[in-house]
Design a protein around this motif. Structure first.
Motif, PDB file in Angstrom:
ATOM      1  N   PHE A 233       0.840  -1.313  -0.127  1.00 15.11           N
ATOM      2  CA  PHE A 233       0.052  -0.035  -0.083  1.00 15.11           C
ATOM      3  C   PHE A 233       0.906   1.334   0.025  1.00 15.11           C
ATOM      4  CE2 PHE A 233       0.609  -0.989   4.587  1.00 15.11           C
ATOM      5  CZ  PHE A 233       0.855  -0.163   5.129  1.00 15.11           C
ATOM      6  N   LYS A 234       1.997   1.122   0.495  1.00 15.90           N
ATOM      7  CA  LYS A 234       2.911   2.403   0.637  1.00 15.90           C
ATOM      8  C   LYS A 234       3.516   2.606  -0.753  1.00 15.90           C
ATOM      9  CE  LYS A 234       3.907   3.549   5.128  1.00 15.90           C
ATOM     10  NZ  LYS A 234       4.926   3.983   6.146  1.00 15.90           N
ATOM     11  N   LYS A 235       4.014   1.397  -1.477  1.00 17.15           N
ATOM     12  CA  LYS A 235       4.811   1.635  -2.728  1.00 17.15           C
ATOM     13  C   LYS A 235       3.771   2.280  -3.839  1.00 17.15           C
ATOM     14  CE  LYS A 235       6.965  -1.381  -6.115  1.00 17.15           C
ATOM     15  NZ  LYS A 235       7.458  -2.614  -6.432  1.00 17.15           N
ATOM     16  N   ILE A 236       2.596   1.788  -3.835  1.00 17.32           N
ATOM     17  CA  ILE A 236       1.715   2.199  -4.863  1.00 17.32           C
ATOM     18  C   ILE A 236       0.728   3.585  -4.239  1.00 17.32           C
ATOM     19  CG2 ILE A 236       1.317   0.065  -5.755  1.00 17.32           C
ATOM     20  CD1 ILE A 236      -1.306  -0.138  -4.418  1.00 17.32           C
ATOM     21  N   GLU A 237       1.120   4.080  -3.272  1.00 19.72           N
ATOM     22  CA  GLU A 237       0.679   5.354  -2.678  1.00 19.72           C
ATOM     23  C   GLU A 237      -0.925   5.181  -2.466  1.00 19.72           C
ATOM     24  OE1 GLU A 237       1.982   8.649  -4.767  1.00 19.72           O
ATOM     25  OE2 GLU A 237       4.105   8.503  -3.986  1.00 19.72           O
ATOM     26  N   TRP A 238      -1.515   3.729  -2.013  1.00 17.56           N
ATOM     27  CA  TRP A 238      -2.967   3.815  -1.993  1.00 17.56           C
ATOM     28  C   TRP A 238      -3.430   4.821  -0.732  1.00 17.56           C
ATOM     29  CZ3 TRP A 238      -6.101   0.076  -4.278  1.00 17.56           C
ATOM     30  CH2 TRP A 238      -7.115  -0.142  -3.426  1.00 17.56           C
ATOM     31  N   LYS A 239      -4.488   5.635  -1.276  1.00 15.65           N
ATOM     32  CA  LYS A 239      -4.944   6.599  -0.391  1.00 15.65           C
ATOM     33  C   LYS A 239      -6.323   6.314   0.464  1.00 15.65           C
ATOM     34  CE  LYS A 239      -3.371  10.047  -3.932  1.00 15.65           C
ATOM     35  NZ  LYS A 239      -3.562  11.103  -4.581  1.00 15.65           N
ATOM     36  N   GLU A 240      -6.753   5.182   0.528  1.00 15.56           N
ATOM     37  CA  GLU A 240      -7.964   4.721   1.138  1.00 15.56           C
ATOM     38  C   GLU A 240      -7.451   3.774   2.413  1.00 15.56           C
ATOM     39  OE1 GLU A 240     -11.249   3.377  -1.312  1.00 15.56           O
ATOM     40  OE2 GLU A 240     -10.285   4.021  -2.912  1.00 15.56           O
ATOM     41  N   GLY A 241      -8.195   4.114   3.464  1.00 13.53           N
ATOM     42  CA  GLY A 241      -8.017   3.239   4.517  1.00 13.53           C
ATOM     43  C   GLY A 241      -8.648   1.844   4.483  1.00 13.53           C
ATOM     44  N   PHE A 242      -8.074   0.759   5.014  1.00 12.43           N
ATOM     45  CA  PHE A 242      -8.697  -0.674   5.318  1.00 12.43           C
ATOM     46  C   PHE A 242      -8.215  -1.205   6.213  1.00 12.43           C
ATOM     47  CE2 PHE A 242      -4.669  -0.670   2.754  1.00 12.43           C
ATOM     48  CZ  PHE A 242      -3.733  -1.867   3.428  1.00 12.43           C
ATOM     49  N   THR A 243      -8.818  -2.491   6.489  1.00  9.91           N
ATOM     50  CA  THR A 243      -8.792  -3.312   7.715  1.00  9.91           C
ATOM     51  C   THR A 243      -8.409  -4.690   7.205  1.00  9.91           C
ATOM     52  OG1 THR A 243     -10.979  -3.918   7.762  1.00  9.91           O
ATOM     53  CG2 THR A 243     -10.444  -1.836   9.033  1.00  9.91           C
ATOM     54  N   GLY A 244      -8.032  -5.514   8.240  1.00  9.24           N
ATOM     55  CA  GLY A 244      -7.608  -6.760   7.913  1.00  9.24           C
ATOM     56  C   GLY A 244      -7.517  -7.522   9.183  1.00  9.24           C
ATOM     57  N   LYS A 245      -7.191  -9.070   9.114  1.00 11.66           N
ATOM     58  CA  LYS A 245      -7.024  -9.711  10.108  1.00 11.66           C
ATOM     59  C   LYS A 245      -6.170 -10.941   9.685  1.00 11.66           C
ATOM     60  CE  LYS A 245     -11.588 -11.786   9.958  1.00 11.66           C
ATOM     61  NZ  LYS A 245     -13.183 -11.803  10.462  1.00 11.66           N
ATOM     62  N   LEU A 246      -5.643 -11.805  10.878  1.00 20.54           N
ATOM     63  CA  LEU A 246      -4.921 -12.949  10.521  1.00 20.54           C
ATOM     64  C   LEU A 246      -5.597 -14.123  11.291  1.00 20.54           C
ATOM     65  CD1 LEU A 246      -2.422 -14.288   9.173  1.00 20.54           C
ATOM     66  CD2 LEU A 246      -1.149 -13.628  11.171  1.00 20.54           C
ATOM     67  N   ASN A 247      -6.137 -15.001  10.415  1.00 14.97           N
ATOM     68  CA  ASN A 247      -6.698 -16.124  10.743  1.00 14.97           C
ATOM     69  C   ASN A 247      -5.786 -17.428  10.925  1.00 14.97           C
ATOM     70  OD1 ASN A 247      -8.810 -14.603  11.748  1.00 14.97           O
ATOM     71  ND2 ASN A 247      -9.990 -15.112   9.693  1.00 14.97           N
ATOM     72  N   TRP A 248      -6.054 -18.326  11.716  1.00 18.90           N
ATOM     73  CA  TRP A 248      -5.281 -19.617  11.843  1.00 18.90           C
ATOM     74  C   TRP A 248      -6.382 -20.775  11.809  1.00 18.90           C
ATOM     75  CZ3 TRP A 248      -4.231 -22.683  16.616  1.00 18.90           C
ATOM     76  CH2 TRP A 248      -3.575 -23.907  16.444  1.00 18.90           C
ATOM     77  N   GLU A 249      -6.418 -21.636  11.087  1.00 19.96           N
ATOM     78  CA  GLU A 249      -7.136 -22.870  10.936  1.00 19.96           C
ATOM     79  C   GLU A 249      -6.287 -24.026  10.917  1.00 19.96           C
ATOM     80  OE1 GLU A 249     -10.170 -25.123   7.882  1.00 19.96           O
ATOM     81  OE2 GLU A 249     -10.025 -23.090   7.628  1.00 19.96           O
ATOM     82  N   PRO A 250      -6.314 -24.786  12.137  1.00 21.25           N
ATOM     83  CA  PRO A 250      -5.562 -25.888  12.298  1.00 21.25           C
ATOM     84  C   PRO A 250      -5.763 -27.047  11.466  1.00 21.25           C
ATOM     85  CG  PRO A 250      -6.392 -25.189  14.411  1.00 21.25           C
ATOM     86  CD  PRO A 250      -7.169 -24.505  13.297  1.00 21.25           C
ATOM     87  N   GLN A 251      -4.776 -27.913  11.155  1.00 19.40           N
ATOM     88  CA  GLN A 251      -4.910 -28.973  10.403  1.00 19.40           C
ATOM     89  C   GLN A 251      -5.880 -29.955  10.765  1.00 19.40           C
ATOM     90  OE1 GLN A 251      -3.271 -29.185   7.434  1.00 19.40           O
ATOM     91  NE2 GLN A 251      -4.631 -30.862   6.745  1.00 19.40           N
TER      92      GLN A 251
END
Length: 476
Positions: A233-251
């Motif tokens: 997002f910094k390299k392309i100068e993305w101007k909008e805010g966004f959210t995210g998360k990291l999930n783990w699904e066990p084997q």
């Protein structure tokens, strides 16, 4: 006289000759009064005509400027020296015939306007489709256009062109953009009749995970591992805010655990928060503020599974998945190999393997007959061992070794000798420890005995001294 008549007859024809010019919506265009004597202080008029409706844009001389009522008047300005007309922020409706009249001859310019738009205003997520709409407008009939699209590497890309509304409207579709597609693109428009050769540049910003790592990560039990996602997002100068998360699904488990969430502000600042109470993973200190990372200091078999980084912006979603595959080796029975006995070595991985991957037990400096390979799609392989030695288990994919883990089979007598040596050393340490305790205890007891003896002597001395004093008083 004949020549004069011919000249007078050609004058209206020359006055009606049109120049062709193209413009792009949102940009500016400069229209010239070619052939006009710029040194005379005359009054000139720029007019606009579309479909038989004519209106004045601007009337001017060196001493005054009068604005007209044409639609683009408020976006127009004139250069008093060159008499050029500049129209800013063009729209499709600005297409038409522009005339510049400064006594004679009259200059007539046919302005052909193109408008290029996309559905996402130049902002896309990875794997989304690029859909461009090209529209044209002119005072004359709309020509059939040929369109080519050039990417950031200046290479022609194949697009699907929908011409249901052509020639006035063209829709171009390019499927599944990648993060590497970010940059300035070019749309080339051309036509033979009328002669058109127009380039329209536009920016494409594809939010994604930059340079992707392997989707499958292999590791061994007890090893450290870092799972990371680098956002662009910094390299392309993305101007909008966004959210995210990291999930783990066990084997082998349908339960999903949210390990952390994060958000990126419109100022391109990244903030992350740990959401899970699992202590086996940690969030390392970021070296860059564009990377999402989790670290597992000591991987166990049950840490395997899918790790999914999810992005969401304006109800649009994108994800990147890392599959963590863990290898473990063990022996049955555990411990040293007794003379004449047998042992089974087990090598297993936590998850299903790709179609071109397999496990291989290999004895170091052994023969091919001793090696054992897993069957297709099997996640474990066993080998029977009757002699000591060093064994390696390899995970091989497309003839490339991804990870390896070794196991040393020792003879029982070797193990017993080590045990005896250890016992002797332990017994020696115990004897020395007991001797030290006895010495310390004896010295302490001796000190207490001497102290008691001194106290008894002191009491005896006091008693004798008191008795002597009593005898002296009696004699007096």
């Amino acid at each position: 006289m004949v020549i004069s008549v011919l000249q007078l007859g050609l004058l209206p024809i020359m006055a009606q000759q049109e120049q062709q010019q193209t413009g792009v919506a949102g940009k500016e265009v400069i229209l010239s009064c070619k052939g006009v004597n710029h040194h005379k202080d005359v009054t000139c008029t720029w007019k606009y005509k579309y479909k038989e409706v004519s209106s004045t844009i601007i009337q001017f001389s060196r001493t005054q400027i009068l604005k007209g009522k044409a639609p683009m008047t408020h976006r127009s300005e004139v250069n008093l020296n060159s008499k050029q007309l500049k129209v800013s922020d063009l729209s499709l409706d600005d297409a038409g015939i522009y005339t510049c009249a400064c006594s004679s001859p009259t200059v007539s310019i046919s302005l052909h306007v193109f408008k290029l738009t996309d559905t996402s205003n130049g902002h896309f997520l990875t794997n989304e489709d690029l859909e461009l709409t090209l529209m044209q407008n002119s005072s004359h009939s709309q020509p059939r256009l040929s369109i080519e699209l050039f990417n950031v590497s200046n290479k022609i890309v194949t697009t699907e062109i929908l011409q249901k509304e052509a020639p006035q409207k063209y829709i171009l579709k390019l499927k599944q953009l990648k993060a590497t597609d970010s940059g300035t693109w070019m749309c080339h428009i051309y036509s033979n009749s009328p002669s058109i050769n127009q380039n329209i540049s536009f920016d494409v910003k594809v939010l994604g995970f930059g340079k992707e790592h392997s989707e499958i990560m292999y590791t061994t039990v007890g090893s450290p591992v870092i799972l990371s996602w680098h956002l662009n997002f910094k390299k392309i100068e993305w101007k909008e805010g966004f959210t995210g998360k990291l999930n783990w699904e066990p084997q082998g488990n349908t339960a999903v655990h949210e390990l952390l969430n994060f958000n990126v502000t419109t100022r391109r600042e990244l903030h992350s928060t740990k959401k899970s109470n699992h202590i086996w993973f940690e969030i390392p200190e970021r070296k860059t503020d564009s990377t999402i990372e989790v670290k597992i200091p000591k991987v166990q078999l049950n840490h395997s599974g899918q790790y999914q980084c999810l992005l969401e912006i304006n109800s649009r979603r994108m994800r990147s998945v890392r599959e963590l595959v863990v290898m473990q080796v063990s022996a049955n029975p555990a411990g040293p190999l007794s003379r004449g006995g047998k042992m089974t070595l087990l090598c297993q991985v936590s998850g299903p393997l790709p179609s071109k991957a397999h496990l291989l037990w290999e004895r170091v400096n052994g023969t091919q007959m001793e090696n054992k390979k897993s069957k297709e799609h099997e996640t474990k392989v066993e080998v029977s061992v009757s002699a000591p030695g060093l064994w390696n288990c390899h995970l091989i994919e497309d003839n490339n070794r991804k990870i390896s883990l070794n196991y040393t089979v020792e003879e029982a007598h070797v193990w017993n000798r080590y045990a005896v040596i250890g016992a002797i050393i332990g017994a020696g340490v115990l004897v020395i420890g007991l001797a030290c305790v006895c010495i310390i205890t004896g010295m302490s007891w001796q000190r207490r005995r001497k102290r008691a003896k001194r106290i008894a002597q002191a009491k005896q001395y006091l008693l004798e001294k008191k008795t002597c004093q009593c005898h002296r008083r009696m004699y007096k």
